[in-house]
Design a protein around this motif. Structure first.
Motif, PDB file in Angstrom:
ATOM      1  N   PHE A   4       0.840  -1.183   0.000  1.00  0.00           N
ATOM      2  CA  PHE A   4       0.000   0.000   0.000  1.00  0.00           C
ATOM      3  C   PHE A   4       0.878   1.236   0.000  1.00  0.00           C
ATOM      4  O   PHE A   4       1.923   1.262   0.653  1.00  0.00           O
ATOM      5  N   ALA A   5       0.440   2.269  -0.720  1.00  0.00           N
ATOM      6  CA  ALA A   5       1.198   3.516  -0.773  1.00  0.00           C
ATOM      7  C   ALA A   5       1.208   4.194   0.597  1.00  0.00           C
ATOM      8  O   ALA A   5       2.205   4.774   1.000  1.00  0.00           O
ATOM      9  N   ALA A  10      -4.216   0.617   3.775  1.00  0.00           N
ATOM     10  CA  ALA A  10      -4.267  -0.750   4.306  1.00  0.00           C
ATOM     11  C   ALA A  10      -5.387  -0.877   5.321  1.00  0.00           C
ATOM     12  O   ALA A  10      -6.114  -1.880   5.338  1.00  0.00           O
ATOM     13  N   LEU A  11      -5.543   0.125   6.165  1.00  0.00           N
ATOM     14  CA  LEU A  11      -6.612   0.102   7.163  1.00  0.00           C
ATOM     15  C   LEU A  11      -7.974   0.127   6.482  1.00  0.00           C
ATOM     16  O   LEU A  11      -8.882  -0.638   6.844  1.00  0.00           O
ATOM     17  N   LYS A  12      -8.121   0.959   5.477  1.00  0.00           N
ATOM     18  CA  LYS A  12      -9.385   1.042   4.738  1.00  0.00           C
ATOM     19  C   LYS A  12      -9.701  -0.294   4.064  1.00  0.00           C
ATOM     20  O   LYS A  12     -10.828  -0.777   4.115  1.00  0.00           O
ATOM     21  N   ARG A  13      -8.692  -0.904   3.453  1.00  0.00           N
ATOM     22  CA  ARG A  13      -8.885  -2.189   2.787  1.00  0.00           C
ATOM     23  C   ARG A  13      -9.274  -3.278   3.789  1.00  0.00           C
ATOM     24  O   ARG A  13     -10.152  -4.103   3.534  1.00  0.00           O
ATOM     25  N   ILE A  18     -13.366  -6.888   6.218  1.00  0.00           N
ATOM     26  CA  ILE A  18     -14.137  -7.289   7.394  1.00  0.00           C
ATOM     27  C   ILE A  18     -15.631  -7.177   7.106  1.00  0.00           C
ATOM     28  O   ILE A  18     -16.409  -8.058   7.464  1.00  0.00           O
ATOM     29  N   ASN A  19     -16.020  -6.118   6.413  1.00  0.00           N
ATOM     30  CA  ASN A  19     -17.439  -5.904   6.107  1.00  0.00           C
ATOM     31  C   ASN A  19     -18.025  -6.983   5.201  1.00  0.00           C
ATOM     32  O   ASN A  19     -19.228  -7.224   5.238  1.00  0.00           O
ATOM     33  N   VAL A  20     -17.179  -7.623   4.390  1.00  0.00           N
ATOM     34  CA  VAL A  20     -17.678  -8.694   3.518  1.00  0.00           C
ATOM     35  C   VAL A  20     -17.390 -10.076   4.101  1.00  0.00           C
ATOM     36  O   VAL A  20     -17.557 -11.080   3.423  1.00  0.00           O
ATOM     37  N   ALA A  29      -3.601  -8.650   5.657  1.00  0.00           N
ATOM     38  CA  ALA A  29      -3.226  -7.353   5.086  1.00  0.00           C
ATOM     39  C   ALA A  29      -2.588  -6.462   6.149  1.00  0.00           C
ATOM     40  O   ALA A  29      -1.558  -5.822   5.903  1.00  0.00           O
ATOM     41  N   LEU A  30      -3.183  -6.423   7.327  1.00  0.00           N
ATOM     42  CA  LEU A  30      -2.622  -5.614   8.409  1.00  0.00           C
ATOM     43  C   LEU A  30      -1.303  -6.191   8.903  1.00  0.00           C
ATOM     44  O   LEU A  30      -0.359  -5.449   9.198  1.00  0.00           O
ATOM     45  N   HIS A  31      -1.224  -7.506   8.977  1.00  0.00           N
ATOM     46  CA  HIS A  31       0.015  -8.153   9.419  1.00  0.00           C
ATOM     47  C   HIS A  31       1.161  -7.841   8.447  1.00  0.00           C
ATOM     48  O   HIS A  31       2.273  -7.542   8.871  1.00  0.00           O
TER      49      HIS A  31
END
Length: 79
Positions: A4-5, A10-13, A18-20, A29-31
């Motif tokens: 991620f730039a 990354a947080l948004k993604r 999580i929502n899906v 992704a966070l890790h």
């Protein structure tokens, strides 16, 4: 491993995943972001990322991930 730039992306993604219902992908992704050497400078966003990361780890009972992430967080938070 997605790159991620900005950490905010990354947080948004992760929140989108999580929502899906894809908590494992969000956690990964966070890790990847936390363990990446690219984001070693302290940013306020990293604190929000860590809260979401630990929340996911507890929810999914991933103690090893939580420990690894918190160690990485401590390393770059103390610089």
């Amino acid at each position: 491993m997605a790159t991620f730039a900005k950490p905010e992306n990354a947080l948004k993604r992760a929140e989108e995943l999580i929502n899906v219902g894809q908590k494992q992908a969000a956690l990964q992704a966070l890790h990847d972001l936390i363990t990446s050497k690219r984001y070693r400078a302290w940013q306020k966003t990293l604190e929000r990322i860590m809260f979401k990361y630990v929340e996911l780890c507890v929810d999914m009972r991933k103690g090893r991930y939580a420990k690894d992430g918190l160690i990485q967080y401590a390393l770059f938070a103390n610089k």
